[in-house]
Motif scaffolding. Structure first.
Motif, PDB file in Angstrom:
ATOM      1  N   GLY A  39      19.312   2.622  15.336  1.00  0.00           N
ATOM      2  CA  GLY A  39      19.607   3.932  15.901  1.00  0.00           C
ATOM      3  C   GLY A  39      18.469   4.471  16.747  1.00  0.00           C
ATOM      4  O   GLY A  39      18.698   5.069  17.805  1.00  0.00           O
ATOM      5  N   GLU A  42      18.474   2.784  20.189  1.00  0.00           N
ATOM      6  CA  GLU A  42      19.532   3.251  21.092  1.00  0.00           C
ATOM      7  C   GLU A  42      19.261   4.663  21.592  1.00  0.00           C
ATOM      8  O   GLU A  42      19.480   4.974  22.765  1.00  0.00           O
ATOM      9  N   THR A  43      18.794   5.532  20.707  1.00  0.00           N
ATOM     10  CA  THR A  43      18.487   6.896  21.122  1.00  0.00           C
ATOM     11  C   THR A  43      17.381   6.896  22.180  1.00  0.00           C
ATOM     12  O   THR A  43      17.463   7.600  23.194  1.00  0.00           O
ATOM     13  N   SER A 122      15.616  13.892  16.312  1.00  0.00           N
ATOM     14  CA  SER A 122      16.902  13.260  16.026  1.00  0.00           C
ATOM     15  C   SER A 122      17.246  13.486  14.561  1.00  0.00           C
ATOM     16  O   SER A 122      17.233  12.571  13.742  1.00  0.00           O
ATOM     17  N   ASN A 249      24.092   7.920  12.109  1.00  0.00           N
ATOM     18  CA  ASN A 249      24.499   6.516  12.129  1.00  0.00           C
ATOM     19  C   ASN A 249      25.411   6.182  13.323  1.00  0.00           C
ATOM     20  O   ASN A 249      26.043   5.125  13.338  1.00  0.00           O
ATOM     21  N   SER A 251      25.515   4.714  16.112  1.00  0.00           N
ATOM     22  CA  SER A 251      24.929   3.750  17.050  1.00  0.00           C
ATOM     23  C   SER A 251      25.683   2.433  16.978  1.00  0.00           C
ATOM     24  O   SER A 251      26.272   2.082  15.953  1.00  0.00           O
ATOM     25  N   GLN A 269      30.271  13.053  15.166  1.00  0.00           N
ATOM     26  CA  GLN A 269      29.562  12.959  16.436  1.00  0.00           C
ATOM     27  C   GLN A 269      29.111  14.350  16.878  1.00  0.00           C
ATOM     28  O   GLN A 269      29.774  15.346  16.575  1.00  0.00           O
ATOM     29  N   THR A 298      26.225   4.550  24.256  1.00  0.00           N
ATOM     30  CA  THR A 298      26.712   4.800  22.906  1.00  0.00           C
ATOM     31  C   THR A 298      26.436   6.264  22.550  1.00  0.00           C
ATOM     32  O   THR A 298      25.686   6.950  23.260  1.00  0.00           O
ATOM     33  N   ALA A 300      24.519   7.393  20.254  1.00  0.00           N
ATOM     34  CA  ALA A 300      23.077   7.540  20.035  1.00  0.00           C
ATOM     35  C   ALA A 300      22.339   7.629  21.365  1.00  0.00           C
ATOM     36  O   ALA A 300      21.383   8.404  21.512  1.00  0.00           O
ATOM     37  N   MET A 301      22.765   6.864  22.342  1.00  0.00           N
ATOM     38  CA  MET A 301      22.136   6.916  23.659  1.00  0.00           C
ATOM     39  C   MET A 301      22.349   8.276  24.311  1.00  0.00           C
ATOM     40  O   MET A 301      21.448   8.813  24.971  1.00  0.00           O
TER      41      MET A 301
END
Length: 370
Positions: A39, A42-43, A122, A249, A251, A269, A298, A300-301
């Motif tokens: 995660g 990706e973030t 986050s 979670n 991601s 989300q 995604t 997370a992105m």
């Protein structure tokens, strides 16, 4: 001619020196390894989509943004140590995208001590929202709102028997409080509430309990690998209960880790649907991702991308020499700022930023669907 050459060399050296200094240093401590690594990656990748684009355009007020990253392995003690290095040795102008509730709590005393803003942690922990911390600026809704919405959704679709499993830390406790509000709103009680250790989890007793209780759904409040192992244990014990987990979670890496257990898992989300290109922020992030050879973004992105947009807006408003205090003041001046179909506001009495909450389900193709 030799004298001219020397002066030219000095001038060139000065230009190089000034160019090297013409950067805005931003610090990030997060779990790039360990339970939440997928995660975190990706973030951060989402944030870099925007930061790289801004740097390619010349940066902010002629200065490029340099993100200095340190791995805290999702350990609060190491997170605090990293944050101190970033603040006192690296002299960062702000901290950015810390990951997790206990880890973010561990660095909060340093924010006050050194007067450093933290942008886009986050985590949706209520402790980061109330009471308002003058140095913490959230770019996402609270976990409590997510948990409350999840319980209400399950009740709305006719699910009566709901169990709760939560990690035994401040993050899990925070989500549990939100779930309690949800249960109260629909006049229900959880069938069970079980907790597990955040560092050395063991589901050998919890999984059979889930199976024998015959619950229809389980709210699973935890992070990354802990949830993955817990879901596997529940399925192995014979339970087919609906699993619901939360935006921490959200991601692609988490979905892959679930393997055959991914399909049908509900994940809350806090940003618009990542494949809905009608949402300007999604279209913008998607286009930058495709330009880098990626298929898209995604959830997370998107979180990282939105946080990066807020960071850049604050830096621009802070002026040519963005000090820590100027950045903090710039953030608090943001009122109804359009991030691309999402309106963000801060004030001295409100550092929540966004309140968007939705639910998704993991499809057969491993993609989030809404």
């Amino acid at each position: 001619m030799k004298q001219v050459g020397r002066w030219a060399a000095v001038a060139l050296g000065l230009c190089v020196s000034l160019a090297a200094q013409a950067q805005i240093l931003i610090g990030q401590t997060a779990g790039f390894s360990g339970a939440v690594a997928a995660g975190v990656k990706e973030t951060t990748d989402g944030a870099k989509l925007y930061l790289d684009a801004i740097n390619a355009q010349g940066g902010v007020n002629g200065q490029k943004i340099e993100l200095i990253q340190m791995d805290d392995k999702f350990d609060p003690k190491l997170a605090a140590e990293n944050a101190k290095v970033l603040i006192t040795e690296k002299n960062v102008a702000a901290l950015f995208l810390a990951r997790g509730t206990p880890t973010t709590q561990a660095i909060m005393p340093l924010l006050e001590q050194y007067k450093v803003p933290l942008i886009g942690p986050s985590s949706g922990a209520m402790v980061l929202h109330k009471p308002v911390n003058p140095w913490v600026f959230n770019v996402r809704a609270t976990y409590q709102r997510e948990a409350e919405r999840a319980v209400q959704h399950l009740s709305l679709i006719g699910i009566e028997r709901i169990g709760v499993i939560h990690v035994d830390d401040s993050f899990g406790g925070d989500l549990l409080e939100g779930a309690k509000k949800g249960f109260a709103a629909v006049a229900k009680n959880p069938v069970f509430v079980e907790k597990y250790d955040r560092a050395k989890w063991d589901f050998s007793k919890i999984a059979p309990l889930v199976a024998s209780s015959d619950v229809q759904a389980v709210l699973f409040m935890g992070s990354g690998n802990g949830v993955v192992d817990g879901v596997a244990a529940i399925r192995k014990a014979g339970s087919r209960a609906q699993i619901v987990t939360f935006s921490n979670n959200a991601s692609g890496g988490f979905v892959k880790s679930l393997k055959e257990n991914a399909r049908g898992v509900i994940v809350t989300q806090v940003f618009p649907y990542e494949r809905s290109l009608a949402a300007p922020i999604v279209k913008e992030a998607h286009d930058y991702a495709v330009a880098k050879g990626l298929e898209g973004v995604t959830p997370a992105m998107l979180e990282g991308y939105a946080a990066a947009k807020v960071l850049v807006i604050a830096l621009r408003r802070a002026g040519a020499s963005p000090s820590r205090q100027k950045i903090q003041q710039a953030l608090e001046s943001m009122n109804k700022v359009d991030l691309g179909g999402l309106e963000l506001s801060f004030s001295p009495t409100d550092h929540t930023g966004l309140e968007f909450v939705d639910l998704s389900i993991i499809g057969q193709d491993g993609k989030f669907r809404r």
